[in-house]
Design a protein around this motif. Structure first.
Motif, short mmCIF file in Angstrom:
data_model
loop_
_atom_site.label_atom_id
_atom_site.label_comp_id
_atom_site.label_asym_id
_atom_site.label_seq_id
_atom_site.Cartn_x
_atom_site.Cartn_y
_atom_site.Cartn_z
N MET A 1 0.85 -1.19 0.00
CA MET A 1 0.00 0.00 0.00
C MET A 1 0.89 1.25 0.00
SD MET A 1 -3.29 0.53 2.47
CE MET A 1 -4.70 1.49 1.91
N ASP A 2 0.52 2.22 -0.81
CA ASP A 2 1.30 3.45 -0.88
C ASP A 2 1.16 4.26 0.40
OD1 ASP A 2 2.16 2.86 -3.41
OD2 ASP A 2 0.60 4.05 -4.42
N ARG A 3 2.13 5.20 0.57
CA ARG A 3 2.15 6.03 1.77
C ARG A 3 2.48 7.47 1.42
NH1 ARG A 3 2.46 4.09 6.75
NH2 ARG A 3 2.28 1.84 7.01
N TRP A 4 1.98 8.37 2.25
CA TRP A 4 2.50 9.73 2.29
C TRP A 4 3.49 9.78 3.45
CZ3 TRP A 4 3.41 13.52 5.76
CH2 TRP A 4 3.77 14.77 5.26
N THR A 5 4.71 10.21 3.18
CA THR A 5 5.73 10.28 4.22
C THR A 5 6.41 11.64 4.16
OG1 THR A 5 6.14 7.89 4.13
CG2 THR A 5 7.84 9.25 5.15
N SER B 1 9.42 -0.35 10.17
CA SER B 1 9.93 -1.70 9.92
C SER B 1 9.47 -2.70 10.98
CB SER B 1 11.45 -1.70 9.83
OG SER B 1 12.04 -1.50 11.12
N LYS B 2 9.06 -2.19 12.13
CA LYS B 2 8.58 -3.06 13.21
C LYS B 2 7.15 -3.52 12.98
CE LYS B 2 12.32 -1.83 15.64
NZ LYS B 2 13.44 -2.75 15.96
N PHE B 3 6.46 -2.90 12.02
CA PHE B 3 5.05 -3.19 11.80
C PHE B 3 4.80 -3.68 10.39
CE2 PHE B 3 5.09 0.02 15.17
CZ PHE B 3 4.23 -0.55 16.11
N GLN B 4 5.63 -4.57 9.91
CA GLN B 4 5.46 -5.09 8.56
C GLN B 4 4.12 -5.79 8.44
OE1 GLN B 4 8.82 -7.53 7.56
NE2 GLN B 4 10.26 -5.83 7.55
N ASN B 5 3.47 -5.56 7.28
CA ASN B 5 2.17 -6.18 6.97
C ASN B 5 1.04 -5.70 7.86
OD1 ASN B 5 3.47 -7.85 5.01
ND2 ASN B 5 4.09 -9.25 6.64
N SER B 6 1.22 -4.56 8.54
CA SER B 6 0.16 -3.98 9.35
C SER B 6 -0.30 -2.68 8.72
CB SER B 6 0.64 -3.71 10.78
OG SER B 6 0.96 -4.91 11.45
N ALA B 7 -1.60 -2.42 8.84
CA ALA B 7 -2.16 -1.17 8.33
C ALA B 7 -1.94 -0.09 9.38
CB ALA B 7 -3.64 -1.34 8.03
N VAL B 8 -0.70 0.41 9.41
CA VAL B 8 -0.29 1.31 10.50
C VAL B 8 0.05 2.70 9.95
CG1 VAL B 8 2.12 0.54 10.37
CG2 VAL B 8 1.27 1.59 12.47
N ASN B 9 -0.38 3.71 10.69
CA ASN B 9 0.13 5.06 10.52
C ASN B 9 1.16 5.29 11.62
OD1 ASN B 9 -1.44 5.67 8.32
ND2 ASN B 9 -2.84 7.04 9.41
N ALA B 10 2.31 5.83 11.27
CA ALA B 10 3.39 6.03 12.24
C ALA B 10 3.71 7.51 12.39
CB ALA B 10 4.64 5.26 11.80
N TRP B 11 3.95 7.90 13.63
CA TRP B 11 4.23 9.30 13.97
C TRP B 11 5.42 9.35 14.90
CZ3 TRP B 11 0.19 12.31 11.85
CH2 TRP B 11 -1.01 11.62 11.56
#
Length: 317
Positions: A1-5, A73-83
């Motif tokens: 899935m694409d991301r805005w970073t 990298s700790k949340f591979q294959n998870s639908a996660v937003n990171a802050w």
């Protein structure tokens, strides 16, 4: 899935005049390049500034965007937003989380943790909401409302590194205070109502009720207060969890840098006491409170390098 970073600067002051929180964020995008709804929001609070060491690992993990990549990298294959959140103010090298912990002194050390007014929860929901709005403006799109999960399934994971652990303590104190308020109805009501942007809770109670994990990552201070040792706070937390549809796991991650420091023995004593209090309440919590301790790099001598190395090594599962 694409991301805005990218990096967003937000202020809690009226008119956005500062001081500004620098927040590195990586948010899920739908196939239509709109913001997608995550199942997890992971928020990492940084510690004091460390500069000019010449150590490549420390330099990398002192950079918010590099830290963000490591967190993801700790949340591979998870639908996660990171802050990844930096304090809005520094006194020299000292991070000052004053908006979230009003009692901090000139070195950013808390005199106490006071839940009145939910200062941490209200600050976090405010600046994350501002981040979402700014990112939407950059994308010139709305939020994808396809496959929006029930609000109760959206979880928040809070991580505090070094002095960032003080924000974790403040949030634990704020959740604990819900046990002595007649708020169980309002928490569940606001949890449903608060997802107007569907990305992150937009009210304090909804945010607090979304938290499923707390991670203390090599936390420590040059005074007491790195861990919560107030028995009443931990007891009230346990009572709140038992009486509400809410489960929380605590992970205490540490290295010899903090837990074996002969010059700051109170850090290990506080950690051991908090661990004991949490385990006591866990036994009475009907499975709603869990606690795990993890020790890293125990075969190495304490060093600043290992204090940052734990970020690479930490196991969040």
């Amino acid at each position: 899935m694409d991301r805005w970073t990218g990096v967003v600067n937000v202020s809690l002051s009226k008119g956005g005049t500062g001081p500004f929180f620098k927040i590195a964020a990586s948010l899920l995008l739908s196939p239509f390049k709109t913001l997608a709804v995550p199942s997890i929001n992971a928020i990492f609070f940084r510690g004091d500034r460390v500069e000019g060491t010449g150590d490549p690992l420390i330099e990398r993990l002192s950079d918010s965007q590099s830290l963000l990549a490591t967190l993801l990298s700790k949340f591979q294959n998870s639908a996660v937003n990171a802050w990844v959140v930096e304090a809005s103010t520094y006194n020299g090298a000292f991070a000052m989380y004053r908006e979230m912990i009003p009692t901090v002194n000139s070195r950013g050390e808390p005199e106490c943790y006071d839940p009145v007014g939910f200062p941490a929860a209200s600050s976090i929901t405010s600046f994350i909401s501002d981040c979402v709005n700014q990112i939407q403006d950059k994308l010139s799109t709305s939020i994808s409302k396809e496959s929006i999960p029930p609000t109760s399934s959206q979880k928040t994971i809070v991580l505090g590194f070094s002095k960032g652990g003080t924000v974790v303590n403040q949030l634990v104190t704020e959740i604990s205070s819900l046990a002595i308020q007649d708020t169980s109805k309002s928490v569940h009501t606001s949890t449903h109502h608060n997802s107007e942007n569907f990305i992150f809770p937009t009210c304090s109670e909804g945010f607090l009720s979304s938290i499923s994990e707390f991670h203390y990552i090599d936390v420590g201070l040059n005074c007491s207060g790195a861990y919560l040792t107030d028995k009443a706070i931990i007891k009230n937390l346990g009572n709140y969890l038992v009486n509400n549809d809410h489960c929380i796991s605590f992970f205490l991650h540490g290295t010899p840098r903090q837990w074996n420091d002969p010059y700051r023995p109170w850090i290990k004593k506080e950690k051991d006491l908090m661990l004991h209090l949490l385990r006591e309440e866990a036994c009475k919590s009907e499975g709603k409170l869990k606690v795990l301790e993890r020790f890293y790099l125990g075969d190495k001598n304490p060093s600043l390098h290992m204090h940052f190395e734990i970020i690479d090594a930490v196991n969040l599962s």
